[in-house]
Scaffold this active site. Structure first.
Site, short mmCIF file in Angstrom:
data_model
loop_
_atom_site.label_atom_id
_atom_site.label_comp_id
_atom_site.label_asym_id
_atom_site.label_seq_id
_atom_site.Cartn_x
_atom_site.Cartn_y
_atom_site.Cartn_z
N GLY A 403 0.93 -1.42 -0.19
CA GLY A 403 -0.03 -0.08 0.03
C GLY A 403 0.93 1.15 0.05
O GLY A 403 0.53 2.39 -0.56
N ARG A 431 -7.74 -2.31 -1.48
CA ARG A 431 -7.58 -1.46 -0.41
C ARG A 431 -7.94 -0.04 -0.86
O ARG A 431 -8.06 0.06 -2.23
CB ARG A 431 -6.30 -1.57 0.06
CG ARG A 431 -6.01 -2.77 0.68
CD ARG A 431 -4.39 -2.93 1.25
NE ARG A 431 -4.28 -1.91 2.48
CZ ARG A 431 -3.17 -1.49 2.90
NH1 ARG A 431 -2.06 -2.11 2.63
NH2 ARG A 431 -2.85 -0.61 3.86
N ASP A 624 0.77 -0.37 12.99
CA ASP A 624 1.08 -1.66 12.64
C ASP A 624 1.33 -2.70 13.50
O ASP A 624 1.46 -3.76 13.32
CB ASP A 624 2.35 -1.44 11.71
CG ASP A 624 2.00 -0.66 10.12
OD1 ASP A 624 0.71 -0.53 10.03
OD2 ASP A 624 2.93 -0.42 9.74
N LYS A 651 -6.12 -2.42 6.47
CA LYS A 651 -4.88 -2.76 6.29
C LYS A 651 -4.94 -4.07 5.25
O LYS A 651 -5.67 -4.35 4.51
CB LYS A 651 -3.97 -3.16 7.54
CG LYS A 651 -4.09 -1.70 8.44
CD LYS A 651 -3.06 -0.60 7.83
CE LYS A 651 -3.06 0.34 8.73
NZ LYS A 651 -2.27 1.43 7.83
N ARG A 655 -7.82 -6.30 10.03
CA ARG A 655 -7.08 -6.80 11.16
C ARG A 655 -7.57 -6.83 12.61
O ARG A 655 -7.39 -7.82 13.45
CB ARG A 655 -5.71 -5.93 11.49
CG ARG A 655 -4.79 -6.25 10.45
CD ARG A 655 -3.48 -5.28 10.73
NE ARG A 655 -2.37 -5.81 9.40
CZ ARG A 655 -1.45 -5.06 9.15
NH1 ARG A 655 -1.16 -4.02 9.73
NH2 ARG A 655 -0.48 -5.57 8.27
N ARG A 696 1.58 -9.46 9.26
CA ARG A 696 1.69 -9.01 10.71
C ARG A 696 0.78 -10.10 11.41
O ARG A 696 1.15 -10.28 12.50
CB ARG A 696 1.28 -7.66 10.88
CG ARG A 696 2.45 -6.81 10.20
CD ARG A 696 2.55 -5.29 10.54
NE ARG A 696 2.99 -4.54 9.83
CZ ARG A 696 4.41 -4.39 9.56
NH1 ARG A 696 5.17 -5.21 10.26
NH2 ARG A 696 4.85 -3.42 8.78
C1 S3P Z 1 2.92 3.56 6.31
C2 S3P Z 1 2.14 4.14 6.84
C3 S3P Z 1 0.91 3.40 7.70
C4 S3P Z 1 1.34 2.00 7.93
C5 S3P Z 1 1.99 1.52 6.66
C6 S3P Z 1 3.26 2.19 6.37
C7 S3P Z 1 4.06 4.59 5.66
O1 S3P Z 1 -0.36 3.48 6.99
O2 S3P Z 1 0.18 1.33 8.17
O3 S3P Z 1 2.48 0.04 7.08
O4 S3P Z 1 5.20 4.08 5.34
O5 S3P Z 1 3.66 5.59 5.61
P1 S3P Z 1 -1.17 4.46 7.09
O6 S3P Z 1 -0.38 5.99 6.78
O7 S3P Z 1 -2.11 4.50 5.84
O8 S3P Z 1 -1.76 4.47 8.33
#
Ligand code: S3P
Length: 748
Positions: A403, A431, A624, A651, A655, A696
């Site tokens: 993501g 997502r 996370d 996520k 989760r 995770r």
């Molecule tokens: C991340 C931000 C988080 C996290 C992802 C990594 C990043 O997501 O859950 O594993 O590197 O900016 P969100 O910003 O959508 O919460």
């Protein structure tokens, strides 16, 4: 009725015309698999026919094609393609419309043309085909019954081809273990020109060139592995390949043209000692070759965990001891590639996470024309192309499970002069992406999602972006980073207002690359149009990976574990704060700063935990880490309640639901709510849980086994490689008892 080639109902008679390696192996394959009662061989060489009979390749020999094919169910033409027309004309009087004819020629256009010459139009019973198998050896003496097993056979039927004919040919090949696919004639010839004909031509040409050199004796005496590997196919049958090169003349000339351009580019790069260009060609080629090899073997990037059916079996007991360094921070690794690629100069990265997510980002930038060396043991060298230096990729950018890659890249891609499509795996394709497409559109970008707001993303090129002030509806570092990265290219000022603090690696790293970013309270601002200057980045160990071991040591009596060089950026330490509030014994040692990020060694000893109400301001700071924090809650005395965490539902999996399901299976009372969960600490039992392909979740349940009364079997664990490729190894090193197996059997 169509004849079936099922061994229970074999064909009566099959005729093989041309008894070399290909025809002979087909004949042997028919016999070995019980696919017909009688195999008749037809060749103009009496010696070949006698050899075929003596070897038991054929049951009967016949020199006249018209006589040979009479009453046959199936005829395979396996002679050099230059004689196809002559052979079809010779056998025509013996064909009656019930006999199906196919061929094995490596070019299909000229075989179709030959059939038209002889019959006026390609007859419905003629199925052009091409088995993608062979060897540099030739002649019936080299024939093997298993030559086609697990090889592809391409059939190129025409509109008029009869179903019964196609079916009979396909089943026969399948009967000897081949995989049959169909393709259009012209496409087949273009694909084969590139993948087979050009390599053969190059091998013949290279050997011929070298053989003419004065010192040829010397050259061949010392020619070892590389020469031998590269030129093996120069021993192939010259007549056969002569016919192929003539028959597929135009397509081959086209790919020779491409190749010559590539070779000239390489020659110039060497002449000019242009290291960046030389390394660019070779790193792209190496990655493409490695990727292709893995793709053929159906393996993922990192190659550690190969199959989504990967099952962990975590055994109870033991304690957690020692000192380890978990892999590099995923968030920092993504950003290092992105900013390094856009900087002026060479950026070196140390401690880069060699997990599939960050490798997906790395590959995307290679596809965008950036030369990147490595990773080699966490070392990556990026030859920055400058803010305007990215090149249009040749196809969609595939971002796997990641993501972060997709959302951050969308911001950068929105400002390029060329269009880009961003795609991902099944989980990423579910997502939500409107959280980024909406603000990007406000900036003037054009980004299309699928109807339900999910990937693929189609980003139009050539849009002019303007800075906006954006108040984020959710606390998301990915959304913030996406907008800031687009803001680098936008006219004027771009600001993002956060509802709560989220990880600030983008802001810190932009500053590290010399790009001014201001943070005032919850508002982050930058002005578009600046540039980035290459730098060196030392990636700290990922606190999100360390979290599994923090919980492991906390819940297991007798444990004492040190986690080295862990990033303790204040926007990431929710897990430390929450565990301490639950009573965990975490000591921070040796605090220091590396490349703008604070790091420390964290010592964790067992301590009895108690349930708490998790403060909502900690949620984005531990976003996370909740799967493993839920395991800590399951081992704590009393109730732990989480609220304000609806983001967990979008996520890599939902989760909240997936953890609740798994914990309940293990006998823990876990009640999901729309924005959180309530968990009553208790006694963990053994059982089978499903990680739903979420890395995770898989690792959290592996940790849970330390306190379980029986084995925990966790399915769909392959994606652990996305963020923590050596998780199993490190877990075992500290004393956890973890086995892995592919759904069918043991692994390693
Ligand atoms: C991340 C931000 C988080 C996290 C992802 C990594 C990043 O997501 O859950 O594993 O590197 O900016 P969100 O910003 O959508 O919460």
């Amino acid at each position: 009725m169509a004849a079936s080639t099922h061994p229970a109902n074999p064909l009566d008679r099959v005729v093989v015309v041309g008894l070399g390696l290909i025809g002979g192996s087909f004949a042997l394959g028919l016999k070995a698999n019980g696919l017909c009662h009688e195999v008749v061989g037809c060749s103009r060489s009496t010696a070949t026919l006698e050899q075929g009979l003596a070897m038991g390749v054929i049951d009967r020999a016949e020199a006249d094609p018209a006589v040979a094919v009479q009453g046959a169910d199936l005829v395979l033409l396996a002679a050099p393609i230059g004689v196809t027309e002559t052979l079809l004309r010779a056998m025509a009087p013996g064909l009656d419309g019930a006999t199906v004819v196919t061929d094995a020629g490596s070019v299909k256009g000229n075989v179709v043309a030959a059939a038209r010459q002889v019959f006026g139009e390609v007859p419905p019973w003629f199925v052009p085909g091409h088995p993608i198998a062979g060897s540099e050896r030739s002649g019936v003496g080299a024939a093997r019954a298993d030559l086609y097993q697990r090889h592809k056979v391409i059939l190129t039927p025409l509109a008029q081809t009869a179903d019964f004919a196609l079916d009979r040919v396909a089943r026969t090949w399948q009967g000897m273990g081949a995989e049959v696919l169909t393709m259009e004639v012209a496409r087949h010839d273009a694909v084969l020109a590139a993948t087979s004909h050009l390599p053969h031509l190059l091998a013949f040409s290279l050997v011929d060139t070298l053989a003419k050199e004065d010192e040829n004796q010397e050259i061949f005496r010392y020619a070892a592995g590389g020469f031998r590997d590269f030129t093996r196919i120069a021993s192939s049958d010259p007549t056969m390949w002569h016919d192929i090169f003539i028959a597929n003349r135009q397509a081959i000339l086209d790919v020779i043209g491409h190749f010559q351009r590539g070779l000239t580019g390489f020659q110039q790069a060497v002449e000019q000692q242009d290291s960046e260009a030389i390394l660019g060609i070779m790193t792209r080629a190496k990655v493409a070759r490695d990727h292709f090899t893995k793709m053929l073997a159906k393996r993922a990037y990192s190659g550690t965990m190969t199959d989504n059916n990967m099952v962990f079996t975590a055994h109870p007991g033991g304690s957690v001891q020692g000192s380890i360094r978990v892999p590099g921070d995923k968030s920092v690794s993504h950003r290092a590639i992105m900013l390094g690629a856009l900087a002026e100069g060479q950026t070196e990265v140390f401690g880069f996470l060699e997990g599939e997510d960050s490798l997906a980002t790395l590959q995307a930038f290679r596809d965008l024309g950036v030369t990147i060396e490595g990773p080699n043991n966490g070392h990556v060298k990026i030859y920055g192309v400058g803010m305007q230096g990215l090149q249009p990729p040749h196809g969609p950018l595939y971002l796997g499970n990641s993501g972060t890659s997709m959302r951050l890249l969308a911001g950068l891609m929105a400002a390029q002069r060329f269009p880009v499509e961003l795609t991902g795996d099944e989980s990423l394709s579910r997502r939500p992406m409107q959280r980024i497409t909406r603000p990007l559109e406000q900036m003037g970008a054009s980004v299309e999602t699928s109807a339900d707001g999910t990937p693929p993303l189609k980003v139009a090129g050539g849009q002019t972006l303007t800075g906006i002030e954006y108040t984020m509806p959710m606390a998301s570092a990915q959304v913030k980073s996406c907008i800031l990265l687009a803001g680098l290219y936008a006219e004027g000022v771009t600001s993002v207002i956060e509802p709560a603090p989220t990880r600030d690696h983008t802001e810190r790293m932009l500053r590290g690359f010399g790009y001014p970013v201001t943070t005032e309270g919850n508002k982050i601002t930058l002005v578009g149009g600046g540039g980035l200057t290459a730098t060196t980045i030392d990636v700290p160990a990922d606190i999100s990976s360390a979290a599994f071991f923090m919980v492991a040591a906390s819940i297991t009596p007798g444990s004492d574990l040190t986690l080295e060089h862990v990033g303790i950026n204040p926007t990431r330490i929710g897990v430390i704060n929450i565990l301490r509030a639950m009573g965990a014994d975490l000591q921070i040692h040796n605090e220091r700063k590396v490349g703008g990020e604070p790091v420390a060694d964290i010592q964790v000893r067992h301590a009895p935990l108690k349930g708490i109400h998790i403060p909502q301001d900690q949620v984005p700071l531990a976003i996370d880490e909740f799967p493993v924090l839920f395991v800590a809650a399951a081992c704590a005395r009393g109730r732990t309640v989480l609220t304000g965490a609806e983001e967990l539902r979008v996520k890599e999996s939902d989760r909240i639901q997936v953890m609740a399901d798994g914990l309940q299976t293990l006998g823990i009372s876990a009640d999901p709510t729309p924005d959180g969960i309530s968990i009553e600490g208790g006694t963990l039992g053994g059982g089978r849980v499903d990680s739903h392909g979420d890395h995770r979740i898989a690792m959290a349940f592996a940790v849970a086994a330390l306190r379980a009364s029986g084995d925990i079997q966790i399915s769909n664990c392959a994606n652990v490689a996305t963020s923590f490729p050596n998780f199993v190894e490190l877990s075992r090193k500290v004393g956890m008892k973890l086995d892995l197996a592919e759904a069918g059997g043991p692994h390693e």
